[in-house]
Design a protein around this motif. Structure first.
Motif, mmCIF file in Angstrom:
data_model
loop_
_atom_site.group_PDB
_atom_site.id
_atom_site.type_symbol
_atom_site.label_atom_id
_atom_site.label_comp_id
_atom_site.label_asym_id
_atom_site.label_seq_id
_atom_site.Cartn_x
_atom_site.Cartn_y
_atom_site.Cartn_z
ATOM 1 N N ALA A 24 0.829 -1.207 0.000
ATOM 2 C CA ALA A 24 0.000 0.000 0.000
ATOM 3 C C ALA A 24 0.865 1.260 0.000
ATOM 4 N N THR A 25 1.975 1.234 0.709
ATOM 5 C CA THR A 25 2.872 2.385 0.753
ATOM 6 C C THR A 25 3.528 2.620 -0.607
ATOM 7 N N SER A 26 3.750 1.560 -1.348
ATOM 8 C CA SER A 26 4.402 1.715 -2.657
ATOM 9 C C SER A 26 3.545 2.518 -3.641
ATOM 10 N N ASP A 27 2.241 2.615 -3.393
ATOM 11 C CA ASP A 27 1.382 3.413 -4.272
ATOM 12 C C ASP A 27 1.660 4.914 -4.158
ATOM 13 N N LEU A 28 2.417 5.318 -3.136
ATOM 14 C CA LEU A 28 2.774 6.737 -2.997
ATOM 15 C C LEU A 28 3.868 7.143 -3.985
ATOM 16 N N TYR A 29 4.569 6.188 -4.561
ATOM 17 C CA TYR A 29 5.720 6.470 -5.410
ATOM 18 C C TYR A 29 5.436 6.037 -6.848
ATOM 19 N N PRO A 30 6.142 6.630 -7.790
ATOM 20 C CA PRO A 30 5.920 6.231 -9.186
ATOM 21 C C PRO A 30 6.400 4.805 -9.442
ATOM 22 N N LYS A 31 5.764 4.186 -10.417
ATOM 23 C CA LYS A 31 6.136 2.832 -10.795
ATOM 24 C C LYS A 31 6.879 2.886 -12.122
ATOM 25 N N VAL A 32 7.995 2.197 -12.208
ATOM 26 C CA VAL A 32 8.779 2.142 -13.430
ATOM 27 C C VAL A 32 8.687 0.709 -13.943
ATOM 28 N N VAL A 33 8.245 0.589 -15.199
ATOM 29 C CA VAL A 33 8.100 -0.717 -15.823
ATOM 30 C C VAL A 33 8.933 -0.716 -17.090
ATOM 31 N N LEU A 34 9.703 -1.769 -17.302
ATOM 32 C CA LEU A 34 10.455 -1.916 -18.541
ATOM 33 C C LEU A 34 9.580 -2.651 -19.543
ATOM 34 N N GLY A 35 9.534 -2.119 -20.753
ATOM 35 C CA GLY A 35 8.730 -2.742 -21.792
ATOM 36 C C GLY A 35 9.538 -2.970 -23.042
ATOM 37 N N ALA A 36 9.085 -3.910 -23.838
ATOM 38 C CA ALA A 36 9.757 -4.210 -25.104
ATOM 39 C C ALA A 36 8.697 -4.552 -26.131
ATOM 40 N N SER A 37 8.996 -4.201 -27.384
ATOM 41 C CA SER A 37 8.095 -4.575 -28.468
ATOM 42 C C SER A 37 8.934 -4.952 -29.683
ATOM 43 N N ILE A 38 8.384 -5.823 -30.502
ATOM 44 C CA ILE A 38 9.057 -6.279 -31.704
ATOM 45 C C ILE A 38 7.994 -6.405 -32.790
ATOM 46 N N GLY A 39 8.349 -6.089 -34.001
ATOM 47 C CA GLY A 39 7.370 -6.181 -35.072
ATOM 48 C C GLY A 39 8.003 -6.071 -36.444
ATOM 49 N N PHE A 55 12.057 -2.878 -33.546
ATOM 50 C CA PHE A 55 11.959 -3.272 -32.136
ATOM 51 C C PHE A 55 12.194 -2.030 -31.293
ATOM 52 N N SER A 56 11.698 -2.114 -30.058
ATOM 53 C CA SER A 56 11.932 -1.013 -29.129
ATOM 54 C C SER A 56 12.009 -1.580 -27.719
ATOM 55 N N LEU A 57 12.754 -0.894 -26.893
ATOM 56 C CA LEU A 57 12.941 -1.269 -25.503
ATOM 57 C C LEU A 57 13.016 0.033 -24.729
ATOM 58 N N GLY A 58 12.242 0.083 -23.628
ATOM 59 C CA GLY A 58 12.304 1.318 -22.877
ATOM 60 C C GLY A 58 11.484 1.261 -21.606
ATOM 61 N N PRO A 59 11.651 2.266 -20.755
ATOM 62 C CA PRO A 59 10.913 2.311 -19.495
ATOM 63 C C PRO A 59 9.550 2.970 -19.691
ATOM 64 N N LEU A 60 8.661 2.608 -18.776
ATOM 65 C CA LEU A 60 7.348 3.232 -18.717
ATOM 66 C C LEU A 60 7.161 3.659 -17.268
ATOM 67 N N VAL A 61 6.923 4.940 -17.066
ATOM 68 C CA VAL A 61 6.728 5.467 -15.724
ATOM 69 C C VAL A 61 5.256 5.787 -15.560
ATOM 70 N N SER A 62 4.666 5.244 -14.475
ATOM 71 C CA SER A 62 3.263 5.571 -14.191
ATOM 72 C C SER A 62 3.156 5.995 -12.732
ATOM 73 N N TRP A 63 2.249 6.940 -12.509
ATOM 74 C CA TRP A 63 2.078 7.452 -11.158
ATOM 75 C C TRP A 63 0.674 7.999 -11.048
ATOM 76 N N GLN A 64 -0.072 7.525 -10.066
ATOM 77 C CA GLN A 64 -1.390 8.085 -9.817
ATOM 78 C C GLN A 64 -1.171 9.368 -9.039
ATOM 79 N N PHE A 65 -1.483 10.456 -9.706
ATOM 80 C CA PHE A 65 -1.037 11.703 -9.123
ATOM 81 C C PHE A 65 -1.856 12.198 -7.941
ATOM 82 N N PRO A 66 -2.820 13.018 -8.012
ATOM 83 C CA PRO A 66 -3.214 13.718 -6.783
ATOM 84 C C PRO A 66 -4.075 12.906 -5.830
#
Length: 186
Positions: A24-39, A55-66
């Motif tokens: 539950a405390t981790s929801d206070l901070y942004p989440k970083v997810v690594l993603g990849a795609s190929i096509g 192809f692409s590889l990169g991070p995805l940052v998500s954060w529920q803001f207010p």
């Protein structure tokens, strides 16, 4: 006593509730997810060719803001759940201690009872032997011999009964201490 299944279950529930606080405390901070795609783009005959391959590889940052109030409420709920789990754990430990103390007390009392009954059996045996000697020497009739033998048999039966009760008491102490469960599973 850690081997008792009720204490182990309460302990694992407490660990789980404590971990949910961190989630539950981790929801206070942004989440970083690594993603990849190929096509591949283009006609089927050029599938995965060098000029159509992507192809692409990169991070995805998500954060529920207010929405921090909802997150704080979930953290508070997780804390309350952890406190309830701790109370259940504490209750399980106290119950186990009470059961163990009770089983040990019954066992100790039956050991004392066996000692008293064994002493009574020895005295009855001595009395039976003496009355048989008095009868053999002609100083008394056979009725006191029968009475002394009956008393000896009753004392031996009482000792046998308390021995059986002691075996049952030992099993109860063993179970109260959590015996019989595999500790390798821990």
């Amino acid at each position: 006593m850690r081997r008792r299944p009720d204490i182990r279950r309460a302990e694992f529930e407490l660990q789980s509730a404590t971990a949910r606080i961190g989630v539950a405390t981790s929801d206070l901070y942004p989440k970083v997810v690594l993603g990849a795609s190929i096509g591949s783009v283009g006609l089927d005959k050029n599938f995965l060719a060098a000029d159509t391959f992507k192809f692409s590889l990169g991070p995805l940052v998500s954060w529920q803001f207010p929405d921090r109030t909802r997150t704080q409420a979930r953290i508070s709920a997780a804390n309350a759940e952890q406190q309830a789990a701790f109370a259940r754990f504490d209750g399980s430990v106290l119950n186990a201690l009470k059961e163990t103390e009770s089983a040990l007390e019954v066992y100790a009392r039956d050991l004392e009872r066996r000692a008293l009954l064994e002493s009574a059996r020895q005295k009855a045996s001595l009395a039976a032997r003496d009355t048989e000697q008095l009868f053999a020497s002609g100083r008394q009739s056979y009725l006191p011999v029968l009475d002394a033998t009956r008393t000896l048999i009753a004392a031996e039966q009482a000792v046998a009964a308390v021995e059986s009760k002691l075996a049952s008491d030992q099993v109860n102490v063993f179970l109260a201490l959590g015996g019989g469960w595999d500790t390798a599973a821990r």
